[in-house]
Each structure stands twice: as structure tokens, then as C-alpha cells.
Design a protein around this motif. Structure first.
Motif, PDB file in Angstrom:
ATOM      1  N   UNK A 140       0.742  -1.122  -0.049  1.00  0.00           N
ATOM      2  CA  UNK A 140      -0.164   0.063   0.076  1.00  0.00           C
ATOM      3  C   UNK A 140       0.719   1.304  -0.078  1.00  0.00           C
ATOM      4  N   UNK A 141       2.020   1.399   0.842  1.00  0.00           N
ATOM      5  CA  UNK A 141       2.875   2.492   0.640  1.00  0.00           C
ATOM      6  C   UNK A 141       3.521   2.579  -0.372  1.00  0.00           C
ATOM      7  N   UNK A 142       4.000   1.665  -0.911  1.00  0.00           N
ATOM      8  CA  UNK A 142       4.574   1.670  -2.473  1.00  0.00           C
ATOM      9  C   UNK A 142       3.681   2.023  -3.414  1.00  0.00           C
ATOM     10  N   UNK A 143       2.526   1.889  -3.509  1.00  0.00           N
ATOM     11  CA  UNK A 143       1.376   2.258  -4.536  1.00  0.00           C
ATOM     12  C   UNK A 143       1.415   3.685  -4.250  1.00  0.00           C
ATOM     13  N   UNK A 144       1.035   4.066  -3.164  1.00  0.00           N
ATOM     14  CA  UNK A 144       0.873   5.488  -2.534  1.00  0.00           C
ATOM     15  C   UNK A 144       2.143   6.176  -3.201  1.00  0.00           C
TER      16      UNK A 144
END
Length: 457
Positions: free
Chosen positions: A155-159
Motif C-alpha cells: 500500500x505504501x509503495x503504491x501511494x
């Protein structure tokens, strides 16, 4: 709190069942079924997800035909394998043995792209920022447009990717990425598949070219699943022996270019270096006048490559004779030994036979058959071969020598490297062949003729 739904998933083939079993009934692997948990909200959201109203079927004639704009990686050999560079919005998988140079290759390419073309987001789930920075410092000049992220949360990578909108997103590696919506451990089939699907969606919707590193299993297959290979646009394998300095890039899938295509690199203390003339490098240390050594022109994709093939026929070291093949298919090698024993009367069943392609190169085409036969025959009879000789052709079970494709390219590479004589199938000579003033070409019909030609020299 949402109720988690549980099932068991085979980490080898993806078989799913509601109860645990010691052995997967689909692929037969033992202890491969692991419990996977999915939260109720996520499970329901997937089930009730409505199709997007913006998607409409379009006649193919109404779709604009646009040329694929490619971005150079700064490494000519990698560009060759990818078909000319990275296509915007493409999803590429790079895989290979541990320590073979996957991270070095992509970090080096990321640095080149950041210096010339745009912002690169390099995500490392295996190294800290300081470790990645230390490794990059020996590979070349650095750029502020190369952004590092030490993170494993999907999720952090996509954000971060959505905020930064980099030209290239590099994930090192997909097996370390974890989705908070799944309770399974990192590297499991569910986690790898979920990460691959979400990253593919990001690449296609946002136009961010995404390159992921995938580990391989002890059997040489991409770890996590065949499903991941189907999702990506291109699969690039890095091959090479751990004690050798040469690395081969091989495209086994490419939606935007030809396959199979190869690139040749050399591992140095300052990273991977391109080889402008790999054939010359592979033949540079060839012994002169040694029995069992022969040059074969092999074709990898559209690229001709001259490599040295060696054979050693020796007295048996055990009651059962040994057969060792490095760089060529062992089943094909055993078949050729049987042909030579039957057609030429060589007593190979009572000898140890070793065949090796020098330099860690792997030759998979049948055009190497005649070269293997020549090397084994030379070693068995202690007959040195002409240093300027190259040999290629397919050998059938009846001992016939068959034609192989693109003989002209092979001969052109042999002439360019200064070889003086080539033995090949007579059927290739029946076709229109260019005139090579410095290279004498002879045709063979059977392996019996090969014996006569080698003994004549």
C-alpha cells in the motif's frame, strides 16, 4: 471486527482447498499447502465490485495505431533483449539465480535512466537505503532523480508511486512485498500474486513502466507462480555460472519484441560491462592443437555467437561409465553418443565422456549436434582439429547431417572472426550462399563423411 476467511493454497501450483493436506493433489508437491486468510471486507468488496462504466468495447478499426515509444536503459545489451528499450506502461519481470547480478543490472539501468530521461523510483525490500546507496556509488555517477525507498508494504509503495509518478518503478524484489489485506507471509503465492496484479494495474492505468525482480526456486522456475509470468509483458532471465564473469540476458517472453534474444555482459568490480564482441571474448583463450576442441557458430535469437565446445573421452573411472554435459542438453548429448557408437563404431559405452561449452554459455539448438560429434570424435581418436575450423549442423538418428536455419549469419560471423574453414550440412549449400573469400565452406551428408574430413586434416 471483520471475520477472516481461510483456505489452503499450494505454493507451487496455486491449487486451493478448504482443508489442509500433506500433499497437493494437483502437482504432487509435499508440504506445499499453506493457510491463507482474507478479511471479510476485502472478500466482499471483490465479490460485489461493479464494472467500470467508462469501459466500452471499441471496434479495432477505430483504435489509433501509435508507434511504441521506447526508452533506452543505457545498457545496449539490455535494450537488445527488450526489443529496443522499455515501452511506457510495460510490466517487466527480471529473474535469475541468487547473486547472479539482478539488482546490480537494474540499479545500473536506473542510474542511467535518471541521468538522461526522468525520475526513477527504486524500491528495495531487501536492503536499507544506506546499503543501496553504497552499492550504487561504485556503479557510476548519481542523480537526484533516482529516488530510493526501503519498503515492503504494498500500500505504501503504491501511494508513493501515485504521488511521485516516476518514469520507471523498480521493485527489488516481488517476494518481499506484503499486502496488509492478506494474512499470509511474504513470498507466499497469494502475496506475490496480489502484489503482481496491483503493480500491473498501476503500470497500465498510470503509464508507469514497472520492472520487478523475481527469485527462482531450486528447480530453476520463477518462485511464486507461473501466473506471474502470464501477467507481465516481458520476462528476462540472467544466466551464468557463479564462478564465471560472463552474464547472458535472455528474453523468454516479450510482447513488444522478438524472442528469444540474448545480450552478453561481463561482471566487473564497477558493475556490469557490455561486450561489444562476445564471440572474440569466448574464443580468446582457446588452446591450439588440443584434441576435443572445436568452434561452433550458434544462433541466439537473431544474434550469431561463436563459442568453443570441448569434449573429453577417457577411460572409465567407475564400473559404470559417466556422461557429463555442461552447456548442452544432456538427453541430446546421450543420443549423439549412441549415434556415433552405432554409425562410426566408437566404443563410447566403455568410456567416460565429458562435454563442456566454455564460458558458461548454454547452447540449446540442435545446430550444435555436428560440433559435439566432431569434438567427441577428435578426443576419442586423439586427433587435433584445425584451429580455423568451425562446425555446425543437426544430426539425425540415421547419421544424416541436416540443414539448420540462418546458415548465412553463422558463416558471416565465422568469416568476421577470421576462421578459415567450415563444415556444415550439404543441404544448406544447395541454397544460395554468399561468397566468403576468406572462408572455405564444405558440405557433409553423413557423420561418416565427418570422419573422413577430420582424418584428412
Amino acid at each position: 471486527m471483520a471475520k477472516a476467511q481461510s483456505h489452503y493454497l499450494c505454493q507451487s501450483c496455486g491449487y486451493q482447498t478448504a482443508r489442509w493436506m500433506g500433499r497437493c493433489p494437483d502437482c504432487g508437491e509435499w508440504a506445499s499447502l499453506l493457510e491463507e486468510r482474507v478479511t471479510g471486507e476485502r472478500h466482499g468488496a471483490r465479490r460485489n465490485e461493479a464494472p467500470s462504466g467508462s469501459s466500452r468495447a471499441t471496434p479495432i478499426t477505430a483504435v489509433d495505431s501509435l508507434a511504441l515509444g521506447r526508452m533506452s536503459t543505457g545498457l545496449t545489451e539490455l535494450d537488445r533483449v527488450l526489443g529496443g528499450g522499455i515501452v511506457p506502461g510495460s510490466f517487466v519481470l527480471v529473474s535469475g539465480d541468487p547473486g547472479i547480478g539482478k539488482s546490480t543490472l537494474l540499479l545500473q539501468a536506473s542510474m542511467q535512466i535518471a541521468l538522461r530521461d526522468g525520475v526513477v523510483l527504486y524500491v528495495s525490500g531487501e536492503e536499507s537505503l544506506q546499503q543501496t546507496r553504497s552499492r550504487a556509488s561504485r556503479l557510476g555517477p548519481l542523480s537526484d532523480r533516482l529516488l530510493l525507498l526501503a519498503e515492503t508494504s504494498l500500500q505504501i509503495i503504491l501511494d508513493q508511486a501515485d504521488q511521485i509518478r516516476p518514469t520507471i518503478l523498480v521493485i527489488d524484489s516481488i517476494q518481499t512485498i506484503v499486502s496488509d489485506e492478506l494474512e499470509s507471509p511474504s513470498g507466499s503465492l497469494s502475496q506475490v500474486r496480489e502484489a503482481a496484479v496491483r503493480l500491473m494495474t498501476l503500470a497500465k492505468e498510470k503509464g508507469i513502466s514497472t520492472v520487478i525482480i523475481g527469485h527462482i526456486t531450486k528447480d530453476g522456475a520463477i518462485a511464486g507462480p507461473k501466473a506471474m509470468e502470464h501477467l507481465v509483458d516481458a520476462v528476462v532471465f540472467i544466466e551464468g555460472e557463479g564462478h564465471q564473469i560472463h552474464r547472458l540476458l535472455r528474453a523468454v517472453k516479450n510482447r513488444f519484441g522478438p524472442t528469444p534474444e540474448i545480450g552478453v555482459l561481463e561482471m566487473t568490480s564497477s558493475g556490469l560491462r557490455e561486450l561489444a564482441n562476445p564471440s572474440e571474448v569466448f574464443l580468446s583463450q582457446r588452446p591450439s592443437g588440443a584434441p576435443g576442441s572445436v568452434v561452433i557458430p550458434t544462433l541466439e535469437g537473431s544474434r550469431p555467437l561463436l563459442v568453443e565446445l570441448q569434449a573429453l573421452v577417457a577411460a572409465p573411472s567407475a564400473p559404470v561409465s559417466r556422461r557429463v554435459f555442461n552447456g548442452v542438453d544432456s538427453n541430446r548429448g546421450i543420443l549423439l553418443l549412441a549415434i556415433l557408437e552405432k554409425r562410426l563404431g566408437l566404443a563410447l559405452s566403455a568410456c567416460d565422456v565429458y562435454v563442456n561449452v566454455v564460458g558458461g554459455v548454454r547452447v540449446g539448438e540442435t545446430a550444435a549436434d555436428l560440433g559435439i560429434a566432431a569434438a567427441v570424435l577428435s578426443s576419442a581418436r586423439n586427433l587435433p582439429l584445425d584451429p580455423g575450423l568451425c562446425v555446425f549442423g543437426e544430426v539425425g538418428l540415421a547419421g544424416e547431417v541436416r540443414a539448420v536455419p540462418m546458415a548465412e549469419r553463422r558463416l558471416d560471423e565465422a568469416a568476421r572472426l577470421g576462421l578459415s574453414h567450415c563444415l556444415m550440412s550439404r543441404h544448406n549449400l544447395c541454397r544460395t550462399m554468399p561468397d566468403f573469400s576468406s572462408l572455405r565452406v564444405s558440405g557433409l551428408s553423413t557423420v561418416e563423411e565427418l570422419t573422413e574430413r577430420l582424418e584428412r586434416w
